[in-house]
Scaffold this motif. Sequence first.
Motif, mmCIF file in Angstrom:
data_model
loop_
_atom_site.group_PDB
_atom_site.id
_atom_site.type_symbol
_atom_site.label_atom_id
_atom_site.label_comp_id
_atom_site.label_asym_id
_atom_site.label_seq_id
_atom_site.Cartn_x
_atom_site.Cartn_y
_atom_site.Cartn_z
ATOM 1 N N ARG A 346 0.956 -1.205 -0.037
ATOM 2 C CA ARG A 346 0.032 -0.008 0.096
ATOM 3 C C ARG A 346 0.744 1.331 0.159
ATOM 4 O O ARG A 346 1.730 1.583 0.833
ATOM 5 N N ILE A 347 0.979 2.005 -1.054
ATOM 6 C CA ILE A 347 1.807 3.122 -1.087
ATOM 7 C C ILE A 347 0.868 4.481 -1.061
ATOM 8 O O ILE A 347 -0.050 4.441 -1.836
ATOM 9 N N GLN A 348 1.227 5.225 -0.087
ATOM 10 C CA GLN A 348 0.212 6.596 0.318
ATOM 11 C C GLN A 348 1.169 7.528 0.739
ATOM 12 O O GLN A 348 2.172 7.327 1.604
ATOM 13 N N ARG A 349 0.784 8.781 0.707
ATOM 14 C CA ARG A 349 1.417 10.011 1.148
ATOM 15 C C ARG A 349 0.652 10.348 2.492
ATOM 16 O O ARG A 349 -0.540 10.472 2.349
ATOM 17 N N GLN A 350 1.384 10.710 3.433
ATOM 18 C CA GLN A 350 0.660 10.910 5.068
ATOM 19 C C GLN A 350 1.657 11.773 5.498
ATOM 20 O O GLN A 350 2.649 12.121 5.244
ATOM 21 N N HIS A 351 1.139 12.450 6.485
ATOM 22 C CA HIS A 351 1.818 13.201 7.452
ATOM 23 C C HIS A 351 2.647 12.481 8.218
ATOM 24 O O HIS A 351 2.045 11.592 8.787
ATOM 25 N N LYS A 352 3.825 13.102 8.389
ATOM 26 C CA LYS A 352 4.506 12.438 9.660
ATOM 27 C C LYS A 352 4.167 12.735 10.852
ATOM 28 O O LYS A 352 3.942 13.971 11.187
ATOM 29 N N PRO A 353 3.792 11.580 11.875
ATOM 30 C CA PRO A 353 3.365 12.040 13.141
ATOM 31 C C PRO A 353 4.107 13.071 13.777
ATOM 32 O O PRO A 353 5.315 12.878 13.811
ATOM 33 N N THR A 355 4.654 16.178 13.107
ATOM 34 C CA THR A 355 4.973 17.157 12.138
ATOM 35 C C THR A 355 4.103 17.595 10.929
ATOM 36 O O THR A 355 3.167 16.936 10.876
ATOM 37 N N SER A 356 4.351 18.618 10.167
ATOM 38 C CA SER A 356 3.329 19.044 9.340
ATOM 39 C C SER A 356 4.114 18.714 7.846
ATOM 40 O O SER A 356 3.526 19.053 7.068
ATOM 41 N N LYS A 357 5.240 17.841 7.991
ATOM 42 C CA LYS A 357 5.766 17.205 6.705
ATOM 43 C C LYS A 357 5.013 16.174 6.307
ATOM 44 O O LYS A 357 4.527 15.314 7.210
ATOM 45 N N ARG A 358 4.829 15.836 4.957
ATOM 46 C CA ARG A 358 4.338 14.763 4.395
ATOM 47 C C ARG A 358 5.496 13.809 3.843
ATOM 48 O O ARG A 358 6.298 14.461 3.132
ATOM 49 N N TYR A 359 5.201 12.384 4.003
ATOM 50 C CA TYR A 359 6.143 11.582 3.040
ATOM 51 C C TYR A 359 5.315 10.329 2.601
ATOM 52 O O TYR A 359 4.227 10.217 2.913
ATOM 53 N N VAL A 360 6.081 9.617 1.571
ATOM 54 C CA VAL A 360 5.195 8.603 1.074
ATOM 55 C C VAL A 360 5.728 7.349 1.840
ATOM 56 O O VAL A 360 6.867 7.083 1.985
#
Length: 490
Positions: A346-353, A355-360
């Motif tokens: 499952r490949i998904q872009r989410q916010h890193k817990p 933080t306000s940054k988003r990662y895949v």
Amino acid sequence: MNTGAPQPETETETVVVWPSLEQARARVLGIQTKLHRWATEDADRWFADLFNLVGDPAFLLVGWDRVKTNKGARTAGVDAQTAWEIGKRHGEARLLTELRADLKAGRFRPLPVRERLIPKPDGRLRRLGIPTVRDRVVQASLKLVLEPIFEAEFLPCSYGFRPGRSAHDAIADIHHSTRAQMGYDWVVEGDITACFDRIDHAALLGRVRRRIQDKRVVTLVKAFCKAGILTQDGAEHDTTTGTPQGGILSPLLANIALSVLDEHYARVWAASTPKTRHTRRKRGGATWRLVRYADDFVLLVNGTRQHAEQLTTEVAGVLATMGLELSAAKTKIVHLDEGFDFLGFRIQRQHKPGTSKRYVYTFPTKQALMSVKAKVRALTNGQRNRPLRAVLFQLAPILRGWATYFRHGVSSQTFSYLRHFTWRRVVCWLRRKHPHSSWRQLRRRFLPGWWPTDDDVVLYDVGKVTVSRYRYRGAKIPTPWTPAASTTRG
């Protein structure tokens, strides 16, 4: 003469000197390296006089070794013979000598494949063809000849059933391309309807002829494609489309056919500089990236949903030239924030817990977890007459293989869950197996340290598998025929 190598056999005119397996492998590798180098150095080169290599003793011997060591060695085709039986009872020397004679005399004709219908997770059936042992050996030899030639023109965006490449390379490519600064927000999940069964023979052979001038080799490829199918109810059907699915040659032929999509991508979508791509996006256009694993592929779109829809129509037109079509029900357009499934992940872009940054992120899919849980349930459900060590032995390769595949992802919590699930299933099985034993007795006998153990056999601990990122290797993934001095790592 090494054990397992066929002894020399006398033909009408010449004596066939069969090499040892080590000598055969060295000869095959040397010839493959030359073929690959010639194909790489001259993209327009035609290859003639290849048929003699298909019947070469070294190629046949290496092909036979691959057939007899394959998991399907004990599975018979329409002739009811298995590779195991031939190797142990009838003798491989006789088989290979007869095959070589038939190939040289032009007498070889492939037999129909035996059909087996394999249930798919969605309830549908997938057709699997089982060729005869003779046909498998010739297919293996033919693949040894053709693969290094076509590998020279296969593009980096293709990863499935290619030497040196894996599903993890495809996932790493997607992960690398969908970083925040890349801008690939939309994803087209491509699903080709019955790909292996519908490839147009004329179009496929046309692509084979672009490189192979030897008519006897092309005729042999055509013969395998049109060998026919013996169905489970005993009826024989001609094969007017598709590749010999289940055969050793099938994945290579499928890649030759599907490379039409890769070439279109390279010619139309990637034939530009970073500057022109930037200008195109600035003017409201889009850029794309293709990642393909056999007949599964995704298009990463730097643009809008409308651009992704246009691309889907364009891809459908490209595939139509090979007699293929996209599945309207399974081909989807999704946003990267919604996520999509590809090759079990499952490949998904989410916010890193925090933080306000988003990662895949890449996770094991729910379907993949359900599949391994079903296998664990099957081994720990009933059959209480077996010893615990037998259950632990059977669980080990299943758990080890699943964890090894998914360790290159965000899988720690999933591994921990599977660890507890497996422990609970084994313990409950023990309670049912020994209904008159108290919990204290079971713990003392089978659960030292609270972990299922029978003498020296211990339950495989999925929770101890180390999770690590798979390194993206770029476009320069070496092949078995690439000189070590010229290989580069991405």
